[in-house]
Design a protein around this motif. Structure first.
Motif, PDB file in Angstrom:
ATOM      1  N   GLY A 202      12.284 -15.262 -17.072  1.00 57.90           N
ATOM      2  CA  GLY A 202      11.819 -14.085 -17.799  1.00 57.90           C
ATOM      3  C   GLY A 202      10.364 -13.742 -17.577  1.00 57.90           C
ATOM      4  O   GLY A 202       9.919 -12.657 -17.950  1.00 57.90           O
ATOM      5  N   ALA A 203       9.602 -14.646 -16.960  1.00 59.64           N
ATOM      6  CA  ALA A 203       8.164 -14.403 -16.766  1.00 59.64           C
ATOM      7  C   ALA A 203       7.937 -13.666 -15.453  1.00 59.64           C
ATOM      8  O   ALA A 203       7.326 -14.179 -14.523  1.00 59.64           O
ATOM      9  CB  ALA A 203       7.398 -15.715 -16.790  1.00 59.64           C
ATOM     10  N   THR A 204       8.451 -12.450 -15.377  1.00 63.93           N
ATOM     11  CA  THR A 204       8.299 -11.635 -14.172  1.00 63.93           C
ATOM     12  C   THR A 204       7.332 -10.493 -14.447  1.00 63.93           C
ATOM     13  O   THR A 204       7.474  -9.777 -15.439  1.00 63.93           O
ATOM     14  CB  THR A 204       9.654 -11.068 -13.722  1.00 63.93           C
ATOM     15  N   LEU A 205       6.354 -10.329 -13.592  1.00 61.20           N
ATOM     16  CA  LEU A 205       5.326  -9.318 -13.785  1.00 61.20           C
ATOM     17  C   LEU A 205       5.908  -7.912 -13.663  1.00 61.20           C
ATOM     18  O   LEU A 205       6.850  -7.674 -12.910  1.00 61.20           O
ATOM     19  CB  LEU A 205       4.213  -9.505 -12.755  1.00 61.20           C
ATOM     20  N   GLY A 206       5.313  -6.969 -14.393  1.00 61.47           N
ATOM     21  CA  GLY A 206       5.779  -5.590 -14.357  1.00 61.47           C
ATOM     22  C   GLY A 206       5.078  -4.783 -13.274  1.00 61.47           C
ATOM     23  O   GLY A 206       4.330  -5.308 -12.445  1.00 61.47           O
ATOM     24  N   LYS A 207       5.314  -3.474 -13.293  1.00 66.67           N
ATOM     25  CA  LYS A 207       4.729  -2.578 -12.300  1.00 66.67           C
ATOM     26  C   LYS A 207       3.221  -2.479 -12.510  1.00 66.67           C
ATOM     27  O   LYS A 207       2.756  -2.186 -13.603  1.00 66.67           O
ATOM     28  CB  LYS A 207       5.358  -1.190 -12.411  1.00 66.67           C
ATOM     29  N   PRO A 208       2.417  -2.694 -11.458  1.00 63.58           N
ATOM     30  CA  PRO A 208       0.958  -2.613 -11.615  1.00 63.58           C
ATOM     31  C   PRO A 208       0.450  -1.180 -11.555  1.00 63.58           C
ATOM     32  O   PRO A 208       1.012  -0.330 -10.866  1.00 63.58           O
ATOM     33  CB  PRO A 208       0.447  -3.421 -10.417  1.00 63.58           C
ATOM     34  N   TYR A 209      -0.620  -0.927 -12.297  1.00 66.40           N
ATOM     35  CA  TYR A 209      -1.388   0.311 -12.160  1.00 66.40           C
ATOM     36  C   TYR A 209      -2.824  -0.097 -11.848  1.00 66.40           C
ATOM     37  O   TYR A 209      -3.414  -0.909 -12.570  1.00 66.40           O
ATOM     38  CB  TYR A 209      -1.350   1.158 -13.433  1.00 66.40           C
ATOM     39  N   VAL A 210      -3.393   0.456 -10.783  1.00 70.01           N
ATOM     40  CA  VAL A 210      -4.724   0.063 -10.329  1.00 70.01           C
ATOM     41  C   VAL A 210      -5.714   1.179 -10.635  1.00 70.01           C
ATOM     42  O   VAL A 210      -5.490   2.341 -10.270  1.00 70.01           O
ATOM     43  CB  VAL A 210      -4.730  -0.240  -8.817  1.00 70.01           C
ATOM     44  N   PHE A 211      -6.806   0.830 -11.293  1.00 72.56           N
ATOM     45  CA  PHE A 211      -7.835   1.815 -11.608  1.00 72.56           C
ATOM     46  C   PHE A 211      -8.577   2.243 -10.346  1.00 72.56           C
ATOM     47  O   PHE A 211      -8.666   1.491  -9.369  1.00 72.56           O
ATOM     48  CB  PHE A 211      -8.817   1.248 -12.632  1.00 72.56           C
ATOM     49  N   SER A 212      -9.111   3.443 -10.381  1.00 74.43           N
ATOM     50  CA  SER A 212      -9.805   4.009  -9.228  1.00 74.43           C
ATOM     51  C   SER A 212     -10.920   3.079  -8.754  1.00 74.43           C
ATOM     52  O   SER A 212     -11.668   2.518  -9.558  1.00 74.43           O
ATOM     53  CB  SER A 212     -10.387   5.376  -9.599  1.00 74.43           C
ATOM     54  N   GLY A 213     -10.994   2.910  -7.439  1.00 73.52           N
ATOM     55  CA  GLY A 213     -12.009   2.044  -6.872  1.00 73.52           C
ATOM     56  C   GLY A 213     -11.643   0.573  -6.883  1.00 73.52           C
ATOM     57  O   GLY A 213     -12.460  -0.273  -6.510  1.00 73.52           O
ATOM     58  N   GLY A 214     -10.423   0.249  -7.317  1.00 74.94           N
ATOM     59  CA  GLY A 214     -10.010  -1.149  -7.351  1.00 74.94           C
ATOM     60  C   GLY A 214     -10.724  -1.965  -8.406  1.00 74.94           C
ATOM     61  O   GLY A 214     -10.923  -3.170  -8.256  1.00 74.94           O
ATOM     62  N   ARG A 215     -11.091  -1.304  -9.493  1.00 77.69           N
ATOM     63  CA  ARG A 215     -11.839  -1.983 -10.552  1.00 77.69           C
ATOM     64  C   ARG A 215     -11.007  -3.034 -11.272  1.00 77.69           C
ATOM     65  O   ARG A 215     -11.499  -4.103 -11.629  1.00 77.69           O
ATOM     66  CB  ARG A 215     -12.343  -0.933 -11.544  1.00 77.69           C
ATOM     67  N   GLY A 216      -9.750  -2.720 -11.502  1.00 79.39           N
ATOM     68  CA  GLY A 216      -8.889  -3.647 -12.220  1.00 79.39           C
ATOM     69  C   GLY A 216      -7.457  -3.161 -12.222  1.00 79.39           C
ATOM     70  O   GLY A 216      -7.149  -2.059 -11.759  1.00 79.39           O
ATOM     71  N   VAL A 217      -6.573  -4.003 -12.745  1.00 83.23           N
ATOM     72  CA  VAL A 217      -5.142  -3.713 -12.775  1.00 83.23           C
ATOM     73  C   VAL A 217      -4.632  -3.883 -14.196  1.00 83.23           C
ATOM     74  O   VAL A 217      -5.003  -4.836 -14.893  1.00 83.23           O
ATOM     75  CB  VAL A 217      -4.365  -4.667 -11.843  1.00 83.23           C
ATOM     76  N   ILE A 218      -3.780  -2.956 -14.635  1.00 79.05           N
ATOM     77  CA  ILE A 218      -3.063  -3.146 -15.891  1.00 79.05           C
ATOM     78  C   ILE A 218      -1.580  -3.264 -15.569  1.00 79.05           C
ATOM     79  O   ILE A 218      -1.062  -2.573 -14.693  1.00 79.05           O
ATOM     80  CB  ILE A 218      -3.300  -1.997 -16.901  1.00 79.05           C
ATOM     81  N   MET A 219      -0.915  -4.152 -16.284  1.00 77.76           N
ATOM     82  CA  MET A 219       0.508  -4.359 -16.063  1.00 77.76           C
ATOM     83  C   MET A 219       1.090  -5.147 -17.224  1.00 77.76           C
ATOM     84  O   MET A 219       0.357  -5.754 -18.019  1.00 77.76           O
ATOM     85  CB  MET A 219       0.754  -5.092 -14.739  1.00 77.76           C
ATOM     86  N   ALA A 220       2.416  -5.113 -17.327  1.00 75.33           N
ATOM     87  CA  ALA A 220       3.100  -5.878 -18.361  1.00 75.33           C
ATOM     88  C   ALA A 220       3.257  -7.323 -17.901  1.00 75.33           C
ATOM     89  O   ALA A 220       3.512  -7.591 -16.727  1.00 75.33           O
ATOM     90  CB  ALA A 220       4.462  -5.260 -18.658  1.00 75.33           C
TER      91      ALA A 220
END
Length: 277
Positions: A202-220
């Motif tokens: 169950g510990a599978t990462l979700g779809k990533p969203y990357v902030f402009s410039g590669g600053r960081g990633v948000i994901m489930a």
């Protein structure tokens, strides 16, 4: 009593679900700001401009692998994507387990173009300039030039799923049964491992969203025993590699330039104010 025969599953519902989601995202992209600022955790579907068309007819022998009838439950990446310039809609159809990557010009709904066919096609990612589409095929990351159909291999991976083509020149992708997040230069090169989650069910990462410039990633970040709809959404700082819990739960997070974090939960789209700093 005569036992009723089960009805044959219809692909019409998942097809409409996938394309309705695509139309919604398109509306979000062309809208600069929200007319009505929502309170934390409130739905943002109200107040959006109506789309000109929500329906795309698919031939009877073709199906879109999405929704409850998806033959690849729990995986398969994205089946529908819209270019950042709002001109093209890319989507998969499937016939006899063969996936066809097709392109639709949104200025001409009758103009459809098939780019590639393969059993192993997974995921869809438009390039930031809307000229290329990246995808996974036979454990390789590939990209196809929309204008000519030219296909290039970006790199290799293992059991890929979701991806995101960022404006910093990298393609970010979840792989290895959803346990790892890596990135690779969109022109090819050596992959860089960014995060590896626990090896537990169950510990599978979700779809990533990357902030402009590669600053960081948000994901489930789902975990064992956690319903994916209530997975904690976290921020991965790509400089320090530190992870911060954002205090919201859901899937498919997306940051809107008006200062909102959007995410899905139980079939609804939600928004909460979000300060990147």
């Amino acid at each position: 009593h005569r036992k009723k025969r089960g009805r044959k599953q219809s692909w019409r519902t998942p097809t409409m679900i996938a394309l309705t989601i695509a139309a919604f995202i398109f509306g979000m992209l062309i809208r600069g700001t929200f007319d009505n600022h929502s309170e934390s955790g409130s739905s943002v579907t109200a107040g959006l401009p109506p789309s000109k068309r929500l329906k795309l007819d698919i031939p009877g022998d073709e199906k879109i692998p999405a929704g409850a009838d998806n033959p690849f439950p729990g995986g398969g990446g994205i089946s529908v994507a819209i270019s950042s310039n709002g001109r093209h809609l890319a989507y998969y159809t499937i016939t006899n387990r063969v996936k066809n990557l097709k392109l639709l010009d949104l200025d001409n709904f009758e103009s459809k173009k098939k780019l590639i066919s393969s059993i192993d096609l997974v995921g869809l990612m438009f390039s930031p300039d809307s000229k290329w589409i990246a995808f996974f095929d036979k454990e390789k990351i590939k990209k196809v030039l929309i204008e000519t159909g030219e296909i290039s291999v970006v790199g290799e991976t293992r059991v890929p799923n979701y991806g995101y083509w960022a404006d910093d020149g990298y393609i970010y992708y979840v792989h290895s049964l959803g346990r790892k997040l890596s990135r690779i230069k969109d022109v090819g090169g050596t992959p860089e491992l960014l995060h590896e989650g626990p090896h537990q069910e169950g510990a599978t990462l979700g779809k990533p969203y990357v902030f402009s410039g590669g600053r960081g990633v948000i994901m489930a970040f789902p975990g064992k025993g956690i319903n994916r709809n209530y997975a904690p959404i976290k921020y991965l700082d790509l400089t320090t590699k530190k992870i911060k819990d954002l205090g919201v739960s859901g899937i498919w997070p997306y940051y809107h330039d008006s200062g909102y974090l959007l995410f899905a939960r139980n079939g609804n789209i939600w928004a909460t104010p979000f300060d990147l700093d």
